[in-house]
Write a protein that holds these residues in place. Structure first.
Motif, short mmCIF file in Angstrom:
data_model
loop_
_atom_site.label_atom_id
_atom_site.label_comp_id
_atom_site.label_asym_id
_atom_site.label_seq_id
_atom_site.Cartn_x
_atom_site.Cartn_y
_atom_site.Cartn_z
N ASP A 51 1.22 -1.10 -0.19
CA ASP A 51 -0.29 -0.05 -0.16
C ASP A 51 0.72 1.30 0.01
O ASP A 51 0.91 2.32 -0.46
CB ASP A 51 -0.93 -0.06 1.37
N ILE A 52 1.90 1.21 0.90
CA ILE A 52 2.92 2.41 0.75
C ILE A 52 4.39 2.12 0.90
O ILE A 52 4.63 0.84 1.04
CB ILE A 52 2.63 3.31 1.83
N VAL A 53 5.17 3.33 -0.37
CA VAL A 53 6.64 3.13 0.47
C VAL A 53 7.03 4.01 1.26
O VAL A 53 7.28 4.81 1.36
CB VAL A 53 7.16 2.64 -0.95
N ILE A 54 7.82 3.50 2.10
CA ILE A 54 8.45 4.30 3.18
C ILE A 54 10.41 3.81 3.06
O ILE A 54 10.29 2.99 2.98
CB ILE A 54 7.84 4.10 4.44
N GLY A 55 11.08 5.30 3.28
CA GLY A 55 12.25 5.39 3.59
C GLY A 55 12.86 5.11 4.69
O GLY A 55 12.87 6.30 5.84
N VAL A 56 14.38 4.48 5.43
CA VAL A 56 14.39 4.75 6.69
C VAL A 56 15.49 6.38 6.21
O VAL A 56 16.29 6.42 5.76
CB VAL A 56 15.75 3.85 7.10
N PRO A 57 15.38 7.25 6.75
CA PRO A 57 15.75 8.88 6.73
C PRO A 57 17.57 8.56 7.86
O PRO A 57 18.14 7.06 7.94
CB PRO A 57 15.21 9.52 7.74
N TYR A 79 4.29 6.89 -2.45
CA TYR A 79 5.78 7.16 -1.20
C TYR A 79 5.18 7.98 -0.88
O TYR A 79 4.36 8.73 -0.32
CB TYR A 79 6.55 8.11 -1.67
N GLY A 80 5.55 6.99 0.72
CA GLY A 80 5.00 8.01 2.24
C GLY A 80 6.54 8.31 2.82
O GLY A 80 6.60 7.49 2.80
N MET A 81 6.11 9.89 3.54
CA MET A 81 6.74 9.79 4.88
C MET A 81 6.54 8.94 6.34
O MET A 81 5.79 9.22 6.79
CB MET A 81 7.35 11.28 4.89
N GLY A 82 7.29 7.98 5.82
CA GLY A 82 6.93 6.84 7.53
C GLY A 82 7.48 7.07 8.56
O GLY A 82 6.80 6.95 10.19
N PHE A 83 8.12 7.83 8.92
CA PHE A 83 9.36 7.77 10.36
C PHE A 83 9.61 9.43 10.27
O PHE A 83 9.80 10.23 8.88
CB PHE A 83 10.40 7.76 10.24
N ILE A 84 10.12 10.36 11.24
CA ILE A 84 10.41 11.41 11.65
C ILE A 84 11.60 10.95 12.65
O ILE A 84 11.69 10.28 13.08
CB ILE A 84 9.68 12.67 12.45
N LYS A 85 13.04 11.86 12.34
CA LYS A 85 14.08 11.36 12.17
C LYS A 85 14.51 12.39 13.27
O LYS A 85 14.36 14.23 12.94
CB LYS A 85 15.47 11.46 11.44
N ASN A 86 15.50 11.90 14.08
CA ASN A 86 15.43 13.09 15.22
C ASN A 86 17.01 13.73 15.16
O ASN A 86 18.16 12.90 14.76
CB ASN A 86 16.23 12.66 16.79
N GLY A 107 -2.44 0.39 9.70
CA GLY A 107 -2.97 -0.78 8.54
C GLY A 107 -2.30 -1.43 7.39
O GLY A 107 -3.69 -1.64 7.12
N LYS A 108 -1.80 -0.49 7.03
CA LYS A 108 -0.71 -0.87 6.19
C LYS A 108 0.35 -2.18 5.13
O LYS A 108 0.69 -2.44 6.58
CB LYS A 108 0.47 0.74 5.43
N ARG A 109 0.36 -2.32 4.17
CA ARG A 109 1.46 -3.07 4.08
C ARG A 109 2.28 -2.20 3.66
O ARG A 109 2.06 -1.60 2.66
CB ARG A 109 0.48 -4.35 2.38
N VAL A 110 3.64 -2.22 4.15
CA VAL A 110 5.01 -1.59 3.82
C VAL A 110 5.48 -1.90 2.85
O VAL A 110 6.31 -3.24 3.87
CB VAL A 110 4.74 -1.01 5.33
N HIS A 114 7.70 -5.35 4.00
CA HIS A 114 8.35 -5.71 2.77
C HIS A 114 9.74 -5.06 2.72
O HIS A 114 10.10 -4.14 2.11
CB HIS A 114 8.19 -5.97 1.86
N MET A 115 10.36 -5.81 3.68
CA MET A 115 12.23 -5.26 3.62
C MET A 115 12.60 -4.68 2.34
O MET A 115 13.18 -6.22 2.16
CB MET A 115 12.80 -5.56 4.49
#
Length: 239
Positions: A47-53, A71-78, A110-113, A142-143
């Protein structure tokens, strides 16, 4: 004469800033190309593609564009936490991950990531990242990794650990997927990683991925010698 300098492929995948241009090749473009190759090599229904910042973001954009998955922003990075995989101890690496990344529940719940990261070294850091996604409600993970598996040490300035500590030397891809807690796992192939950048007439160094070392391997390679106090190191070396 002196042999031409080979480019370190891991500079494009991980270390360099995305706005960097190395020997005429854009790091941003190279990372997006890695994501596109991953989408072709390891397609999945999601359902969505996210990246590790931060270095996974460009590859995630490339995967999304090639696959057609949003594409989505899945993480906020410190921004005040540095490179976790080069921290000296395992406890430090794990604790830093917990305060470095915060998942956005409304994006992944609830997403398939499809989760894009630049590499898996020991496996512990990405396992913590995946745990964060699970707790945020991700239905499937799915990594996809924008580098091949690490199987050898680096002697040229990148802190790739002793080969005995590299997870890919002890487990299959399926076993690693189970260990880190993902539904599927796919690495970029060695044949495609060398296609990431243009203007690479001298070639890439891919030694850490099993591509062979361009120079003789050092016989004395105590990679942990700088991870303790000088006085302690001197005692160890005198024994």
């Amino acid at each position: 004469g002196i042999a031409p300098r080979r480019l370190c492929v891991f500079e494009f995948i991980y270390f360099a800033r995305p706005d960097s241009v190395i020997d005429g090749s854009s790091v941003h473009v190279a990372r997006q190309r890695a994501g596109a190759f991953l989408a072709l090599e390891h397609p999945v229904q999601a359902d969505i593609v996210i990246g590790v910042p931060d270095s996974g973001l460009d590859a995630a954009m490339g995967y999304a564009r090639q696959s057609g998955i949003p594409y989505g922003m899945g993480f906020i990075k410190n921004k005040y936490i540095g490179r976790t995989f080069i921290s000296p101890t395992q406890d430090m690496r794990e604790n830093e991950v917990n305060i470095k990344l915060n998942p956005i529940r409304s994006v992944v719940g609830g997403k398939r990531v499809v989760l894009i990261d630049d590499s898996i070294v020991r496996g512990t850091t990405c396992r913590r990242t995946i745990d964060l996604l699970r707790r945020a409600g991700a239905k499937e993970i799915h990594m996809r990794v924008s580098a091949p598996p690490f199987v050898s040490e680096c002697y040229y300035g990148t802190d790739i650990d002793d080969k005995n500590k590299l997870i890919a030397n002890h487990h299959t891809v399926e076993e690693i997927a189970e260990i880190i807690g993902v539904d599927s796992l796919g690495y970029l192939s060695l044949s495609d990683v060398v296609k990431l950048a243009d203007h690479t007439e001298s070639g890439f160094c891919t030694a850490c991925f099993g591509g062979g070392y361009p120079t003789p391997i050092p016989q004395d390679s105590n990679k942990d010698r700088f991870e303790c106090k000088i006085s302690e190191r001197e005692k160890q070396e005198s024994v």
